[in-house]
Design an enzyme around this catalytic site. Structure first.
Site, PDB file in Angstrom:
ATOM      1  CB  THR A   1       4.041  -7.464   6.220  1.00 28.03           C
ATOM      2  OG1 THR A   1       4.614  -6.192   5.923  1.00 28.03           O
ATOM      3  CG2 THR A   1       2.556  -7.293   6.447  1.00 28.03           C
TER       4      THR A   1
ATOM      5  CB  ILE B   1      -0.919   0.022   1.250  1.00 28.67           C
ATOM      6  CG1 ILE B   1      -1.705  -1.287   1.390  1.00 28.67           C
ATOM      7  CG2 ILE B   1      -1.842   1.242   1.227  1.00 28.67           C
ATOM      8  CD1 ILE B   1      -2.632  -1.622   0.278  1.00 28.67           C
TER       9      ILE B   1
ATOM     10  CB  CYS C   1       5.968   0.303   6.590  1.00 27.31           C
ATOM     11  SG  CYS C   1       5.087   0.026   5.044  1.00 27.31           S
TER      12      CYS C   1
ATOM     13  N   GLY D   1       0.157 -11.677  13.481  1.00 28.37           N
ATOM     14  CA  GLY D   1       0.730 -12.357  12.331  1.00 28.37           C
ATOM     15  C   GLY D   1      -0.028 -13.641  12.068  1.00 28.37           C
TER      16      GLY D   1
ATOM     17  N   GLY E   1      -5.326  -9.224  11.870  1.00 30.22           N
ATOM     18  CA  GLY E   1      -5.001  -8.418  10.691  1.00 30.22           C
ATOM     19  C   GLY E   1      -5.711  -8.883   9.443  1.00 30.22           C
TER      20      GLY E   1
HETATM   21  C1  LIG Z   1      -3.124  -4.070   3.740  1.00 28.50           C
HETATM   22  C2  LIG Z   1      -2.278  -3.932   4.956  1.00 28.50           C
HETATM   23  C3  LIG Z   1      -1.929  -2.670   5.419  1.00 28.50           C
HETATM   24  C4  LIG Z   1      -1.115  -2.506   6.527  1.00 28.50           C
HETATM   25  N1  LIG Z   1      -0.826  -1.260   6.987  1.00 28.50           N
HETATM   26  C5  LIG Z   1      -0.089  -1.098   8.120  1.00 28.50           C
HETATM   27  C6  LIG Z   1       0.142   0.203   8.680  1.00 28.50           C
HETATM   28  O1  LIG Z   1      -0.321   1.204   8.161  1.00 28.50           O
HETATM   29  N2  LIG Z   1       0.914   0.290   9.795  1.00 28.50           N
HETATM   30  C7  LIG Z   1       1.435  -0.824  10.402  1.00 28.50           C
HETATM   31  O2  LIG Z   1       2.116  -0.686  11.410  1.00 28.50           O
HETATM   32  N3  LIG Z   1       1.194  -2.065   9.915  1.00 28.50           N
HETATM   33  C8  LIG Z   1       0.453  -2.225   8.797  1.00 28.50           C
HETATM   34  N4  LIG Z   1       0.198  -3.496   8.322  1.00 28.50           N
HETATM   35  C9  LIG Z   1       0.740  -4.673   9.042  1.00 28.50           C
HETATM   36  C10 LIG Z   1      -0.303  -5.299   9.982  1.00 28.50           C
HETATM   37  O3  LIG Z   1      -0.680  -4.381  10.975  1.00 28.50           O
HETATM   38  C11 LIG Z   1       0.222  -6.581  10.629  1.00 28.50           C
HETATM   39  O4  LIG Z   1       1.383  -6.280  11.337  1.00 28.50           O
HETATM   40  C12 LIG Z   1       0.529  -7.676   9.621  1.00 28.50           C
HETATM   41  O5  LIG Z   1      -0.430  -7.669   8.587  1.00 28.50           O
HETATM   42  C13 LIG Z   1       0.595  -9.086  10.236  1.00 28.50           C
HETATM   43  O6  LIG Z   1      -0.639  -9.498  10.748  1.00 28.50           O
HETATM   44  P1  LIG Z   1      -1.706 -10.411   9.925  1.00 28.50           P
HETATM   45  O7  LIG Z   1      -0.938 -11.593   9.365  1.00 28.50           O
HETATM   46  O8  LIG Z   1      -2.748 -10.809  10.911  1.00 28.50           O
HETATM   47  O9  LIG Z   1      -2.236  -9.564   8.824  1.00 28.50           O
HETATM   48  C14 LIG Z   1      -0.625  -3.660   7.199  1.00 28.50           C
HETATM   49  C15 LIG Z   1      -0.978  -4.922   6.741  1.00 28.50           C
HETATM   50  C16 LIG Z   1      -1.791  -5.077   5.652  1.00 28.50           C
HETATM   51  C17 LIG Z   1      -2.146  -6.464   5.192  1.00 28.50           C
END
Ligand SMILES: Cc1cc2nc3c(=O)[nH]c(=O)nc-3n(C[C@H](O)[C@H](O)[C@H](O)COP(=O)(O)O)c2cc1C
Ligand SMILES: Cc1cc2nc3c(=O)[nH]c(=O)nc-3n(C[C@H](O)[C@H](O)[C@H](O)COP(=O)(O)OP(=O)(O)OC[C@H]3O[C@@H](n4cnc5c(N)ncnc54)[C@H](O)[C@@H]3O)c2cc1C
Ligand SMILES: Cc1cc2nc3c(=O)[nH]c(=O)nc-3n(C[C@H](O)[C@H](O)[C@H](O)COP(=O)(O)OP(=O)(O)OC[C@H]3O[C@@H](n4cnc5c(N)ncnc54)[C@H](O)[C@@H]3O)c2cc1C
Ligand SMILES: Cc1cc2nc3c(=O)[nH]c(=O)nc-3n(C[C@H](O)[C@H](O)[C@H](O)COP(=O)(O)O)c2cc1C
Ligand code: FES
Ligand code: FES
Lengths: 301, 261, 301, 261
Positions: free
Chosen positions: A192, A70, A129, A242, A264
């Site tokens: 991520t 993004i 990020c 995660g 997430g």
């Molecule tokens: C589409 C998307 C946008 C994200 N935007 C941010 C963000 O703006 N700030 C941040 O700290 N993490 C962001 N993340 C990371 C998530 O907060 C999280 O750390 C990561 O997706 C792992 O968790 P999950 O596997 O449950 O998605 C984003 C993740 C996704 C998928």
């Protein structure tokens, strides 16, 4: 049955929040879940000014998850305060504001603009990020840089500070310690994992940004391992995330050492995921006779 | 509260090579518009995200939806194997859809569907016919004689067909058909491949009429949260405060001048 | 259609090999695939003496893959030469011997014992096993250590040397460069990513070793990214692996920069996986009119 | 060349709470022994590894295998939903199995199955009866009155039952039944939970007889390649050159003294 948890002196009605960037500022999912039931809402990263983010395609599916690039598109702190924080005013839940920037100064500007906002319970500083070229990720991949920015933010911040760590490092324990020693009130992880997908038909990168951050159930074993290593390296609380898809995943993170968990990408797969996770955690506790969720935190060693 | 629902498969058939028609029984699509879409979930461990598919028809007291889709990859392949009485997870209706007020006001609205952009035109034709009592002209563009859905338009629209190989109707695309038939729409609603949409935009600008086009982008959430599906906009978008609008929420239908820069 | 590839002056009939530790020494899969068809057989890591490995459970399933903590059990170099190399004598395929050790000396002992073995075409040095406490992984996580051991091995080795890199690092390009500058003839990656699984029912680690290395399709995006980054940082060839299940996955790795690919955990899921991958690669080439597999190497930039 | 095969489901039924019986049509299990197992693949994106399940029966010209298994987690849950005519991937037969020569030589071999260790005893009883013409004694241990498979043994064995709650046969486990009936086997073949196997080992050592027991370990490959499934051995294993033997290849059947240290 007690679901209440405390992080940096702030009490949460339960340990379930949503991962930054996967839940907007709550508005989008307000139609699908009762926001009041969440322990906290963690908002999409916000910068000092509006950010356009990366070109599209920005998202793509991978086995057991997705990649996103993004690039931290956001409307900037002014609109965030006027619109998003105002929206959250109506709800009885904690608010964790995720902050991003290219430079220490940009982070500080956001932190200062938020300092008088009573609706903000905690700050989460995204230094991890993988999708923005400048700053951001570097702060999260070098212990000395992480210490520097953490200190600078702690000096200005009125709310407790959570440092959000990158999994794209050799030694997560070292990073956790750096954040702690610089004064962070808590850490959250994992952001991520950097990945890539190539379309073999067109022979092009699928994402315009070439690489993207991987999330979803495929990354869970790495996340659990890092939460375990980080939480055993520091004395400040850890917010774990995660790949959490169901209640038992959340319990696994807590057993590994997380005091709180974030849902997430699962929100994308099922808009009701966050509440479902919460309910399944409660069922787990009933089934195994756990009276206080805090008993589980770091219980496997 | 809205939620992801479990829909029952009423019927699935292959209309032509690789194009499937799927009827689903859903709980309640009372407020569904033409031009809106659903997320439909392949339900496989390796394909977790929903696939956005436009509403082709909403019928049966608005409890039956029809999706017409092309097998493009693993997800749609899996969906194409759903059999009668099986169930599938669906989220929707999503997106803005076509604006019926505008369509109602137009004197000679023309609908244009190209390839797998044809399905949403069906419900749109039905809706326009229902609100205005007039059968809109619908231009349908196919690759070759393997037509699909064309016959379904008969009751509610005047159908003109174009095929790339000239085997049926005008040889060429929908714009060629528009010119061949010397049509003068005062408004266009369209869905189809990018080159077609760009041609329509150019035409709309030249003719000084409005063109409402439905865009595609890769989506994760479908509900406006992930910011994955944005498209560049001519003006600062009201929600994002940058020149990006979410296709899933502000779209998928946009006035052509606002997008496709 | 040319499938031949060359690495460090050695020609392979095709670019498909098997990942070390997932194919024994070929014997076990000889009943399932015609070993002559493989570009090379990469053997399970071998040490100077027999190793017992870790206690069980050593393997467990995770979403889209598995964790293993075998701990490099192996019969030692003597039995390996007598039995496993002798077995491979019968086959018309290249042999890559994977070498492990706790200390530089242990690695060198194995390398020297192999130096007169004509059946050994290349050596692959495993400095990235996450499942042994001493040595091994440290060599793979610090550029300076990696350089040191690579140099030491290059001095003694009679066969070309492939250094197998760990994905558990902040900067894979830096590690690749360290290997190259110390004289490595090629690099291979990725080894497994360290993960953890906790059984929420028993509240215990599933693996006796607590952590294990993750492999399978879930890790592919990370592997493709690292192969891309590493292959663009160095001029020596890269052998790519991590989650290859089908021909298109292998093509993806080659487009990202791999000159050769290894099929790992997929063998466990389908004993015929390696040959299936090879056949699907050939089909891809036919379909897209690729005359020489080498055209694809690093073709997406 | 051996390969993973696609087996057709002939019949699947729930024998008792959570215990399923699955008949599969396979290409050729001509050389299958009792005590061997197959890997059966749940076929889901999140459950890629095979599940080891013992052969319960091989019949129909050795083209039909029967598996009897307990739903223990996600993989067996998914397998339990297989319906007639559907297909499933299977690899096997795998492992060593019980040694018929030894069993044939024994005068009073006794078979002992506890819980989900009962299924492999069925084919073993059939095989012993076939080679020796004598019906071996089979001790079956259940938790409670929810017996399964017991009736299938009648033609080829003399069945003695033990239940933990005493609702059927001897109250207690198979060892309790052995003592109650004052049996004096000159050889034991067994499969069941660890405590039962340990008790059998102790008995075998005391009585100076051989006991062949079937072990379980987590497996990835099932064919001896991954070294995931090893068990500690009393002596240096011939293949591994350390005190570890692969359950999938050197086992799953071991002489009790060789393992369970
Ligand atoms: C589409 C998307 C946008 C994200 N935007 C941010 C963000 O703006 N700030 C941040 O700290 N993490 C962001 N993340 C990371 C998530 O907060 C999280 O750390 C990561 O997706 C792992 O968790 P999950 O596997 O449950 O998605 C984003 C993740 C996704 C998928
Ligand atoms: C608003 C909207 C409406 C649509 N309506 C229809 C319709 O009515 N009929 C129809 O056949 N197709 C329609 N599409 C395209 C359809 O969504 C894709 O063909 C489908 O998602 C492909 O999925 P797959 O798993 O088969 O392909 P894969 O390539 O395996 O999918 C991988 C990922 O990419 C995404 N993806 C792939 N192609 C597209 C695409 N063209 N647009 C958006 N995402 C894509 C998938 O959703 C998935 O997340 C629409 C797309 C959008 C955005
Ligand atoms: C040689 C052998 C023969 C067996 N025969 C039978 C039988 O005839 N009937 C029967 O009901 N069960 C049998 N088992 C046990 C059976 O393999 C497990 O119950 C099954 O694998 C559980 O899979 P799951 O997906 O339902 O559970 P999950 O816990 O979701 O499985 C996760 C992973 O752990 C593995 N696993 C879980 N439990 C076991 C276990 N007890 N042993 C080995 N691996 C396990 C699975 O294979 C899978 O890889 C046998 C095991 C072995 C090793
Ligand atoms: C059971 C198992 C054992 C392994 N043993 C070794 C080893 O001995 N030496 C080594 O360099 N890598 C070893 N690996 C790592 C693989 O060679 C490979 O790098 C990794 O599994 C990623 O590929 P995959 O996802 O295709 O399995 C092992 C992997 C597995 C799953
Ligand atoms: S798909 Fe998530 S914002 Fe549109
Ligand atoms: S399961 Fe792989 S060696 Fe036994």
């Amino acid at each position: 049955m007690n679901m209440k948890v405390k992080i940096a002196g702030v009490e949460f009605k339960n340990p379930v929040t949503v991962a930054s960037g996967t839940f907007g500022s709550g508005m989008e999912y307000g139609e699908f879940v009762d926001l009041n039931r969440l322990g906290a809402i963690t908002t999409k990263g916000v910068a000092n000014v509006p950010w356009e983010g990366n070109p599209t395609p920005r998202v793509t599916e991978v086995y057991g998850g997705m990649l996103n690039a993004i690039g931290l598109q956001n409307p900037g702190i002014d609109v965030f305060i006027e619109r998003d924080l105002a929206f959250l005013e109506k709800y009885d839940t904690r608010v964790i504001v995720n902050v991003c920037g290219h430079t220490v100064e940009e982070y500080l500007e956001v932190v200062e603009r938020l300092s008088d906002e009573k609706r903000v319970d905690l700050l989460e500083i995204n230094v991890s990020c993988p999708n923005v070229k400048q700053g951001a990720i570097a702060f999260g991949q070098k212990a000395s840089e992480l210490e520097k920015i953490t200190k600078a933010i702690k000096e200005k911040a009125k709310q407790p500070v959570i440092m959000k760590l990158s999994p794209n490092v050799t030694d997560i324990a070292e990073m956790a310690k750096a954040a702690e020693s610089a004064g962070a009130d808590a850490i959250s992880l994992i952001n991520t994992i950097t990945g890539m997908k190539i379309d073999v038909r067109t022979r092009k990168f699928v994402l315009a940004n070439k690489t993207g951050g991987m999330s979803g159930p495929a990354i869970k074993p790495v996340a659990v391992r890092m939460v375990y290593q980080a939480s055993h390296a520091v004395n400040i609380p850890v917010i774990g995330m995660g790949g959490i898809m169901k209640g038992e995943d959340a319990i696994e993170f807590m057993l590994a050492g997380a005091a709180m968990v974030s849902v997430g990408a699962a929100n994308f797969i099922n808009p009701g995921a966050s509440i479902q996770v919460l309910e399944e955690m409660e069922k787990y506790m009933e089934r195994y006779g756990v009276n206080d969720i805090n008993e589980l935190v770091g219980a496997v060693t | 509260m809205k939620k992801k629902i479990t829909a029952k498969v009423l019927k699935q058939e292959e209309l032509t090579n690789g194009i499937y028609s799927l009827y689903l029984e859903v709980e309640d699509f009372a407020d569904a518009h033409s031009g809106q879409f659903v997320m439909i979930y392949p339900g496989a461990g390796e394909n977790l995200l929903g696939r956005p598919i436009s509403l082709c028809e909403v019928s049966g007291d608005r409890r039956i939806i029809r999706l017409v889709y092309r097998v493009a990859g693993a997800g749609t392949y899996r969906i194409s194997h759903l059999k009668e009485k099986e169930t599938v997870q669906v989220l929707g209706p999503l997106g803005n859809g076509y604006d019926m007020e505008i369509a109602d006001k137009a004197q000679t609205p023309i609908l244009m569907g190209g390839g797998i952009g044809i399905p949403p035109m069906l419900q749109l034709a039905k809706d326009i016919y229902a609100v205005s009592g007039r059968k809109p002209i619908v231009l349908l563009g196919y690759r070759d004689r393997n037509l699909f859905l064309a016959d379904c338009f008969e009751e509610t629209a005047q159908v003109i067909i174009a095929t790339e190989d000239g085997s049926v109707g005008t040889k060429g695309n929908v714009m060629d058909a528009l010119r061949e038939k010397a049509l003068n729409p005062d408004m266009i609603c369209a869905c189809g491949p990018m080159p077609m949409l760009r041609a329509i935009k150019n035409y709309a600008v030249e003719s000084d009429i409005k063109a409402y086009i439905s865009l595609e982008e890769r989506m994760a959430c479908g509900v406006g949260a992930c910011l994955g599906c944005v498209t560049k906009t001519a003006h600062i978008d009201d929600h994002s405060k940058v020149n990006n609008a979410r296709v899933c929420t502000e779209g998928p239908v946009f006035e052509a001048r606002e997008v496709l820069p």
